[in-house]
Structure formats: C-alpha cells, structure tokens
Design a protein around this motif. Structure first.
Motif, short mmCIF file in Angstrom:
data_model
loop_
_atom_site.label_atom_id
_atom_site.label_comp_id
_atom_site.label_asym_id
_atom_site.label_seq_id
_atom_site.Cartn_x
_atom_site.Cartn_y
_atom_site.Cartn_z
N GLY A 287 18.70 58.55 27.10
CA GLY A 287 19.72 59.19 26.24
C GLY A 287 20.84 59.78 27.07
O GLY A 287 20.97 59.49 28.29
N PRO A 288 21.91 60.43 26.69
CA PRO A 288 23.01 61.03 27.27
C PRO A 288 22.37 62.21 28.49
O PRO A 288 21.34 63.00 28.10
CB PRO A 288 23.73 61.88 26.44
CG PRO A 288 23.22 61.50 25.09
CD PRO A 288 21.78 60.92 25.42
N VAL A 289 23.03 62.27 29.41
CA VAL A 289 22.74 63.05 30.74
C VAL A 289 23.16 64.53 30.41
O VAL A 289 24.65 64.47 30.41
CB VAL A 289 23.16 62.43 32.11
CG1 VAL A 289 22.77 63.40 33.14
CG2 VAL A 289 22.56 61.20 32.29
N VAL A 290 22.44 65.50 30.21
CA VAL A 290 23.00 66.86 30.17
C VAL A 290 23.60 67.24 31.19
O VAL A 290 23.34 66.83 32.49
CB VAL A 290 21.58 67.71 30.05
CG1 VAL A 290 22.18 69.04 29.50
CG2 VAL A 290 20.83 67.39 28.93
N GLY A 291 24.86 67.80 30.90
CA GLY A 291 25.97 68.41 31.81
C GLY A 291 26.62 67.33 32.62
O GLY A 291 27.68 67.84 33.46
N ALA A 292 26.60 66.12 32.33
CA ALA A 292 27.12 64.87 33.10
C ALA A 292 28.43 64.63 32.35
O ALA A 292 28.58 64.99 31.23
CB ALA A 292 26.51 63.65 33.35
N ALA B 35 7.94 48.24 28.28
CA ALA B 35 8.81 48.95 27.64
C ALA B 35 10.23 48.99 27.73
O ALA B 35 11.07 49.58 27.02
CB ALA B 35 8.53 50.69 27.76
N SER B 36 10.70 47.91 28.78
CA SER B 36 12.12 47.83 28.94
C SER B 36 12.85 47.52 27.80
O SER B 36 14.12 47.87 27.41
CB SER B 36 12.41 47.12 29.98
OG SER B 36 11.74 45.63 29.86
N ASN B 37 12.53 46.45 27.04
CA ASN B 37 13.22 46.03 25.70
C ASN B 37 13.43 47.05 24.80
O ASN B 37 14.52 47.35 24.36
CB ASN B 37 12.50 44.69 25.02
CG ASN B 37 12.44 43.58 25.83
OD1 ASN B 37 13.58 43.39 26.83
ND2 ASN B 37 11.65 42.61 25.68
N ALA B 38 12.61 47.92 24.57
CA ALA B 38 12.58 49.04 23.52
C ALA B 38 13.40 50.09 24.11
O ALA B 38 14.27 50.67 23.37
CB ALA B 38 11.15 49.54 23.04
N ALA B 39 13.31 50.34 25.38
CA ALA B 39 14.07 51.52 25.92
C ALA B 39 15.50 51.06 25.87
O ALA B 39 16.37 51.90 25.79
CB ALA B 39 13.27 51.87 27.35
N GLY B 40 15.71 49.83 26.32
CA GLY B 40 17.22 49.22 26.40
C GLY B 40 17.86 49.36 25.17
O GLY B 40 18.99 49.57 24.95
N GLU B 41 17.06 48.88 23.96
CA GLU B 41 17.56 49.17 22.66
C GLU B 41 17.88 50.62 22.37
O GLU B 41 18.95 50.51 21.83
CB GLU B 41 16.71 48.27 21.84
CG GLU B 41 17.25 48.41 20.31
CD GLU B 41 16.13 47.82 19.22
OE1 GLU B 41 16.45 47.91 18.15
OE2 GLU B 41 15.32 47.10 19.49
N LEU C 251 18.62 53.04 24.33
CA LEU C 251 19.71 53.57 24.98
C LEU C 251 21.10 52.58 24.59
O LEU C 251 22.03 53.49 24.59
CB LEU C 251 19.44 52.82 26.58
CG LEU C 251 20.80 53.59 27.54
CD1 LEU C 251 20.65 55.07 27.52
CD2 LEU C 251 20.41 53.00 28.65
N ALA C 252 20.97 51.64 24.11
CA ALA C 252 22.04 50.88 23.72
C ALA C 252 22.69 51.52 22.36
O ALA C 252 23.95 51.99 21.88
CB ALA C 252 21.95 49.42 23.16
N ARG C 253 21.64 52.18 21.51
CA ARG C 253 22.13 52.97 20.27
C ARG C 253 22.74 54.11 20.76
O ARG C 253 23.79 54.38 20.08
CB ARG C 253 20.70 52.96 19.38
CG ARG C 253 20.19 51.88 18.68
CD ARG C 253 18.87 51.84 17.98
NE ARG C 253 18.58 50.92 17.15
CZ ARG C 253 18.98 50.76 15.76
NH1 ARG C 253 20.10 51.54 15.56
NH2 ARG C 253 18.63 49.78 15.07
N GLY D 107 26.69 54.67 19.69
CA GLY D 107 26.76 55.67 18.61
C GLY D 107 26.06 55.00 17.20
O GLY D 107 26.31 55.58 16.21
N ALA D 108 25.17 54.19 17.47
CA ALA D 108 24.42 53.84 16.36
C ALA D 108 23.23 54.61 15.69
O ALA D 108 22.91 55.53 16.70
CB ALA D 108 23.66 52.37 16.73
#
Length: 102
Positions: free
Chosen positions: A30-35, A52-58, A60-62, A66-67
């Motif tokens: 997710g978003p990096v706090v303070g960045a 887990a990379s496919n699910a993690a990438g999906e 992150l893409a969301r 902003g999905a």
C-alpha cells in the motif's frame, strides 16, 4: 551429472538469499506513510514471494488506481499499521498473532 567421458560426477551447490518479512509475518502492501503522494510499497512476502506475487501485485495495482480494495484483508497489509504504538506492542508481546501464512 554425466561427464564428457561418460563417467558420473557429483555436483554440490549452495544457494542463499534474504528472507524478508515484517515482525507480524504480514506483507507491506500500500501507500508509504510519510512519503510523497504516489509512493507505494509491496514487500515482505516472506518465503511466499513467487506464489503471492500475483495477488500482491493486484492489490497494489488497486491502491495505485484508486480502485475498491478487498474489504476482507486489504487493511491488514497496509504499512500504516506500524504507526500504531498499540499494534507494535501487541506484536512484540504476542497479543497480536503472527498473521497469515500467505
């Protein structure tokens, strides 16, 4: 292994690497706090990075697009959870479980 002369030879090798994970054994997605706005992280997948990379990438893409996020688990992976003193203390004391094995 078979050598050029037809004989057999043993081959021994050793691989190594880093096993990256957060203390709660949950990834940071997710978003990096303070960045600056637009900085995201997808890390700490422990030994399950390839699986887990496919699910993690999906996920992150969301975040990036902003999905809508999956309500069942997306908040568990937010890096901002570590901003909470109660969360950090709970993980350190064992009061907060060591997360999912993803």
């Amino acid at each position: 292994y078979i050598c050029p002369d037809g004989s057999m030879a043993a081959h021994v090798s050793c691989d190594g690497g880093y096993y990256t994970k957060a203390p709660d054994n949950l990834p940071l997605i997710g978003p990096v706090v303070g960045a600056p706005r637009g900085a995201y992280v997808c890390a700490g997948l422990s030994g399950y990075g390839v699986m887990a990379s496919n699910a993690a990438g999906e996920l992150l893409a969301r975040h990036v697009a902003g999905a809508p996020l999956p309500a069942a688990y997306a908040d568990r992976f937010l890096p901002e959870r570590w901003e909470s003193t109660a969360y950090r203390e709970g993980v350190a004391s064992g009061a907060i479980g060591k997360g999912y094995q993803i």
